[in-house]
Every structure is written in structure tokens, then in C-alpha cells.
Design a protein around this motif. Structure first.
Motif, PDB file in Angstrom:
ATOM      1  N   PHE A 112       0.835  -1.202   0.000  1.00 25.36           N
ATOM      2  CA  PHE A 112       0.000   0.000   0.000  1.00 25.36           C
ATOM      3  C   PHE A 112       0.875   1.259   0.000  1.00 25.36           C
ATOM      4  O   PHE A 112       0.669   2.188  -0.797  1.00 25.36           O
ATOM      5  N   THR A 115       3.395   1.508  -3.259  1.00 27.44           N
ATOM      6  CA  THR A 115       2.655   1.910  -4.459  1.00 27.44           C
ATOM      7  C   THR A 115       2.326   3.400  -4.413  1.00 27.44           C
ATOM      8  O   THR A 115       2.496   4.115  -5.412  1.00 27.44           O
ATOM      9  N   GLY A 116       1.883   3.863  -3.260  1.00 30.89           N
ATOM     10  CA  GLY A 116       1.570   5.284  -3.125  1.00 30.89           C
ATOM     11  C   GLY A 116       2.775   6.169  -3.347  1.00 30.89           C
ATOM     12  O   GLY A 116       2.692   7.203  -4.032  1.00 30.89           O
ATOM     13  N   LEU A 174       5.934  -6.303  -4.433  1.00 32.75           N
ATOM     14  CA  LEU A 174       4.597  -6.894  -4.398  1.00 32.75           C
ATOM     15  C   LEU A 174       4.676  -8.418  -4.320  1.00 32.75           C
ATOM     16  O   LEU A 174       3.922  -9.053  -3.560  1.00 32.75           O
ATOM     17  N   GLN A 179       1.656 -10.438  -3.242  1.00 31.66           N
ATOM     18  CA  GLN A 179       0.768  -9.888  -4.271  1.00 31.66           C
ATOM     19  C   GLN A 179       1.223 -10.411  -5.630  1.00 31.66           C
ATOM     20  O   GLN A 179       2.201  -9.931  -6.203  1.00 31.66           O
ATOM     21  N   SER A 236      -4.327   5.718   4.952  1.00 34.18           N
ATOM     22  CA  SER A 236      -5.597   5.499   4.259  1.00 34.18           C
ATOM     23  C   SER A 236      -6.517   6.691   4.495  1.00 34.18           C
ATOM     24  O   SER A 236      -6.877   6.987   5.643  1.00 34.18           O
ATOM     25  N   ILE A 263      -3.444   7.372  -7.381  1.00 38.40           N
ATOM     26  CA  ILE A 263      -2.869   6.424  -6.417  1.00 38.40           C
ATOM     27  C   ILE A 263      -3.866   5.310  -6.111  1.00 38.40           C
ATOM     28  O   ILE A 263      -3.507   4.122  -6.069  1.00 38.40           O
ATOM     29  N   ASN A 264      -5.119   5.665  -5.904  1.00 39.17           N
ATOM     30  CA  ASN A 264      -6.147   4.660  -5.616  1.00 39.17           C
ATOM     31  C   ASN A 264      -6.317   3.683  -6.772  1.00 39.17           C
ATOM     32  O   ASN A 264      -6.512   2.479  -6.559  1.00 39.17           O
ATOM     33  N   ARG A 267      -3.415   1.243  -6.657  1.00 41.37           N
ATOM     34  CA  ARG A 267      -3.547   0.320  -5.536  1.00 41.37           C
ATOM     35  C   ARG A 267      -4.635  -0.712  -5.812  1.00 41.37           C
ATOM     36  O   ARG A 267      -4.479  -1.895  -5.494  1.00 41.37           O
ATOM     37  N   TYR A 268      -5.726  -0.265  -6.394  1.00 42.13           N
ATOM     38  CA  TYR A 268      -6.811  -1.189  -6.719  1.00 42.13           C
ATOM     39  C   TYR A 268      -6.354  -2.221  -7.751  1.00 42.13           C
ATOM     40  O   TYR A 268      -6.720  -3.404  -7.671  1.00 42.13           O
ATOM     41  N   ILE A 271      -3.078  -4.454  -5.709  1.00 44.16           N
ATOM     42  CA  ILE A 271      -3.146  -5.030  -4.362  1.00 44.16           C
ATOM     43  C   ILE A 271      -4.471  -5.770  -4.185  1.00 44.16           C
ATOM     44  O   ILE A 271      -5.548  -5.184  -4.345  1.00 44.16           O
ATOM     45  N   TYR A 274      -7.054  -4.391  -1.586  1.00 47.17           N
ATOM     46  CA  TYR A 274      -7.554  -3.034  -1.785  1.00 47.17           C
ATOM     47  C   TYR A 274      -8.780  -3.112  -2.690  1.00 47.17           C
ATOM     48  O   TYR A 274      -8.681  -3.239  -3.908  1.00 47.17           O
TER      49      TYR A 274
END
Length: 310
Positions: A112, A115-116, A174, A179, A236, A263-264, A267-268, A271, A274
Motif C-alpha cells: 500500500f 505503491t503510493g 509486491l 501480491q 488510508s 494512487i487509488n 492500488r486497486y 493489491i 484493496y
């Protein structure tokens, strides 16, 4: 006896030989009739786009050369392209994840966080590079005639190339944290494409602003740091905004924050844990990309004839 020679013809013109005078409008018409244009004048937008497309090989070569030269003086060379965001992620993990305990309630916190950091670095580096696009290449701008948008576009492309290097390290992290590749990883391609368009538009905006007002480049790091903290890079936003502690207007601004949106999306895509991506995110990502990409390009083009002057 003194000899006399004939006097040379007079260089003074007679009234019949006077140079004709023209009104400004007549001069413009005369120049247009003979195909003359103002030196350095801004071309029309379609013509400018064609010129920029004609310089596409220069843009790619310039971006690659900048990327290669970036760490040429360092002993580890291009390894720093991967090490820099990894070191940032490590520092953020200990400060925010361990000391401030922002990892509580966040599954797979390391993927998380990393990645961000990588995706945020792509945006912040593109904006920072844009502030130097004109001022950092002023000799090139003054010496050669070419569409000036080539410079911020090339620097944004350089940051995309650097991100692609970094994605190798991100993929390894990951895998280490469980992941594994799945079909949703393909969503990273359109997400990065939209983010790249968004970043390029912002890079062109910053290039024009700092070309006229260099002091803006000094303020940019403070603005970017504030933006990073409000984009959920280290924590988060869903957990932070839970309950009624934040006014609704602030909540809407944070939900539609373009950096947080990209970013979301990543992540989606990458991950497993997520999930629950809001329905508006893809539409907002497309809207931000088109708005900044198109508006930033037009905004930069409007000042084309001023770059490198004064």
C-alpha cells in the motif's frame, strides 16, 4: 589651367524618386501578399500540433538523454532511479507506519505504502521538472527555432521512463509480500496513461508560469509537500475521514483530489486486499487527465512567442 571633372550624380532622391510610404494596414497587406510573416510569431493551434508531432523523435531522444545524464556523476548510476523512491518509502514506513502507527487497519501496508510513494513521485517529479523546462534550457530556446512545448513534454516523458524503471522494483516488492499477478494488473496501463497525460498538462502549466516568474519554482516544493500529505500516500484516507470529523466540503475535495485518484487506481489494480473502489474514480481520472492535458497545452501555446525573451 585647372581641369574640372564632372560631379558625381547626387545621391539625394528627387520628389519623383521618393520611397513610397504605407499605412500600417497597407504594410501588413503587402507582407501577406508576398508571404512574409512576423519572426517568432505564434502559429495557429493546429499548425503548432503538427510542428510538435514533427519533433517527436527529438522529444524522445531528449527525454532519454536527460534520463541517462541524471545520475551520470553518481557511482551507482541508474540504480538511483529505483533506490530513491525505495529509500523514501522506507523512511515513510518508519515515521508514519511505525511511529505514527498509520498501518493500523490497513491490510498489506507495505505494498500500500510503496505503491503510493512510487505513483506520487511520478506526479511530483513531473511538476518539478516542468518548472525547469524553459529556464533550465534557455540557451537551447534562444538558439534554435522549435515548438517550445517539446521541452515540458520531453521532461514529462523522462519521468514516465523513470517510473517504468521503478515499476520493476515495485513488482518485486509486491511479489515478496504475496501480491501475485492477476488480471486486474492490466488496469495499471490505462491508469498510468491517464496520469501521464495529467502530469504532462501540469508540467506545461508550470513551465509557462516559471518562465515569467522564476520564484514560483521556490514555492513548488512546499505546495507539493502539502499536496502529498492530503493525497493518502502514507495513510488510508478512508480511515482518516471515517465519521463526521471532517466537513463535507473538505471530504469532497479530498475524494476528487487527482493525485489521490491515480494512487487509488494503482492500488486497486495491484493489491488484492484493496477493494471497494468508488464508482466515480475512473470518470474523475479521465476528467482530470483531459482537463489538465488539453488546458495545459493550450495555456502553454498561448505564450509561445514569449519564451526566451527578456
Amino acid at each position: 589651367m585647372v581641369s574640372q571633372t564632372a560631379a558625381p550624380p547626387s545621391s539625394v532622391s528627387t520628389p519623383d524618386q521618393a520611397v513610397p510610404t504605407y499605412a500600417p494596414g497597407e504594410l501588413a497587406a503587402l507582407a501577406a501578399r508576398h508571404g512574409l510573416t512576423v519572426s517568432g510569431a505564434r502559429p495557429s493551434l493546429p499548425a503548432y500540433i503538427r510542428q510538435l508531432w514533427g519533433r517527436r523523435h527529438f522529444i524522445a531522444a531528449f527525454a532519454t538523454a536527460k534520463l541517462t545524464a541524471q545520475y551520470s556523476q553518481a557511482k551507482l548510476g541508474q540504480i538511483w532511479q529505483i533506490m530513491t523512491p525505495l529509500l523514501n518509502a522506507t523512511v515513510y514506513y518508519f515515521i508514519f507506519g511505525v511511529l505514527m502507527d498509520t498501518r493500523r487497519g490497513v491490510e498489506d501496508f507495505v505494498p500500500f505504502l510503496v505503491t503510493g510513494v512510487f505513483i506520487w513521485t511520478f506526479t511530483s517529479s513531473s511538476i518539478t521538472a516542468g518548472t525547469r523546462a524553459i529556464s533550465g534550457n534557455i540557451g537551447l530556446v534562444r538558439a534554435l527555432h522549435f515548438p517550445r512545448a517539446s521541452l515540458p513534454v520531453a521532461l514529462a516523458l523522462q519521468q514516465l521512463q523513470q517510473l517504468l524503471f521503478s515499476l520493476g522494483a515495485l513488482t518485486l516488492i509486491l511479489l515478496v509480500f504475496g501480491q501475485y499477478p492477476r488480471p486486474s494488473w492490466l488496469l495499471a496501463i490505462p491508469a498510468l496513461a491517464l496520469q501521464a497525460l495529467f502530469n504532462t498538462g501540469l508540467s506545461m502549466v508550470m513551465a509557462r508560469l516559471t518562465a515569467r516568474t522564476p520564484d514560483i519554482a521556490q514555492l513548488t516544493p512546499f505546495v507539493l509537500r502539502t499536496w502529498m500529505y492530503s493525497s493518502g500516500v502514507m495513510w488510508s484516507l478512508d480511515h482518516l475521514l471515517a465519521g463526521d470529523r471532517v466537513p463535507h466540503a473538505v471530504l469532497v475535495l479530498l475524494e476528487y483530489n487527482p493525485a489521490a485518484i491515480y494512487i487509488n487506481l494503482m492500488r486497486y489494480a495491484l493489491i488484492d486486499s484493496y477493494s471497494g473502489l468508488p464508482a466515480h474514480v475512473w470518470a474523475a481520472a479521465l476528467g482530470w487527465a483531459l482537463l489538465c492535458g488539453v488546458a495545459g497545452f493550450v495555456y502553454f501555446w498561448k505564450a509561445e512567442e514569449t519564451y526566451g525573451r527578456g
